[in-house]
Design an enzyme around this catalytic site. Sequence first.
Site, PDB file in Angstrom:
ATOM      1  N   GLY A   1      -2.729  -5.520   1.791  1.00 11.50           N
ATOM      2  CA  GLY A   1      -3.550  -6.509   1.333  1.00 11.50           C
ATOM      3  C   GLY A   1      -4.568  -7.125   2.270  1.00 11.50           C
ATOM      4  O   GLY A   1      -4.228  -7.361   3.381  1.00 11.50           O
TER       5      GLY A   1
ATOM      6  N   SER B   1      -6.175  17.024  -9.172  1.00 14.28           N
ATOM      7  CA  SER B   1      -4.793  16.815  -8.814  1.00 14.28           C
ATOM      8  C   SER B   1      -4.781  17.134  -7.316  1.00 14.28           C
ATOM      9  O   SER B   1      -5.271  18.201  -6.901  1.00 14.28           O
ATOM     10  CB  SER B   1      -3.765  17.477  -9.528  1.00 14.28           C
TER      11      SER B   1
ATOM     12  N   GLY C   1     -11.246  -2.299   8.492  1.00 13.53           N
ATOM     13  CA  GLY C   1     -12.096  -3.401   8.207  1.00 13.53           C
ATOM     14  C   GLY C   1     -11.525  -4.818   8.294  1.00 13.53           C
ATOM     15  O   GLY C   1     -12.026  -5.731   8.791  1.00 13.53           O
ATOM     16  N   ASP C   2     -10.148  -4.856   7.812  1.00 18.26           N
ATOM     17  CA  ASP C   2      -9.350  -6.074   7.835  1.00 18.26           C
ATOM     18  C   ASP C   2      -9.251  -6.217   9.590  1.00 18.26           C
ATOM     19  O   ASP C   2      -9.152  -7.425   9.720  1.00 18.26           O
ATOM     20  CB  ASP C   2      -8.304  -5.831   7.039  1.00 18.26           C
TER      21      ASP C   2
ATOM     22  N   ASP D   1       0.755  -1.189  -0.138  1.00 17.55           N
ATOM     23  CA  ASP D   1      -0.071  -0.122  -0.027  1.00 17.55           C
ATOM     24  C   ASP D   1       0.875   1.189   0.133  1.00 17.55           C
ATOM     25  O   ASP D   1       1.694   1.538   0.979  1.00 17.55           O
ATOM     26  CB  ASP D   1      -1.060  -0.050   1.216  1.00 17.55           C
TER      27      ASP D   1
ATOM     28  N   THR E   1     -20.503  -3.372   8.982  1.00 15.63           N
ATOM     29  CA  THR E   1     -19.620  -2.125   9.668  1.00 15.63           C
ATOM     30  C   THR E   1     -20.227  -0.729   9.406  1.00 15.63           C
ATOM     31  O   THR E   1     -20.199  -0.644   8.339  1.00 15.63           O
ATOM     32  CB  THR E   1     -18.362  -2.419   9.628  1.00 15.63           C
TER      33      THR E   1
END
Length: 311
Positions: free
Chosen positions: A50, A38, A251-252, A14, A219
Amino acid sequence: MTTRVLISGSIAYDTIMVFDGHFKDHILPDRVHMLNVSFLAPTLKREFGGCAANIAYTLKGLGGQPVVLAAVGRDGGDYVDRLAALGIDTTSVLRCEDLYTAQAFITTDLADNQITAFHPGAMSRAHEVAARGPAAWGIVAPNGKDAMLRHAREYREAGIPWIFDPGQLMPMFSGDELRALLDGATALAVNDYESGLMAEKTGLSEAELAARVDAMIVTRGAEGSTLHHGGRTETIPPVRAREALDPTGCGDAYRGGLLHGLSSGLGWPVAARLGSVMGAMKIEHLGPQNHRVDRDAVAARYREAYGASPW
């Protein structure tokens, strides 16, 4: 009895940039058909990310046994070595020397809104990885589409209870495909936006989606989450974050806590509350895998929020 959790999802790098403003102040609603904007982002970090790796990081920190079902490219060796050093089972990670590891380029504004560009790279070959039991639980999180379909089928065939978590890749599936996946799943985990999108694509309301699985988690960020289970709907109060620094991977982290609760036999309400604790602890740190997961600290936050200990 095994507590292994099979995690189908991405391993990605990321690149996270922070825009020192608000997107809404620079996007004209009547000009979105010719969007050309931009954003100056003075803050940039490259993080390990990931969905599968993020979930596994939190789950392992809690004492779980995550098994990652994913693929990396020629630049992913150090990442896989890092996961293995943390005690995460990476024996099912495919290495593709002809591709790059999946990459996400994320720009976040001061309201925690995000604009993301994603290059799938080796993730597109994750379907070459088999889901092998035994396992207490599985999850199908965002991965290559063929991998998500394969692992969902293999979970069903092996009798492994599993969570369907389509996430940002939901647009890749038709309404019929989503309904078929849902009918084979034990549970569904989505955020409130994804719940609405899934309802639109399948033609089913949130209540109807929940009725097709044993449990459904929605959630809702700072508003907590909703648990549909056993014919009832329960609001899971949020855990107050001490400082909201970065929503990437929250969330992960929630799913890591949820899966630890389920694989440990704690039941859905406790598992959902544990997910909320982990989401709050993650948002207090920059990047998806920089929050320290200490069981004593987690139990203390859980008691502070809910008045009891999870273990």
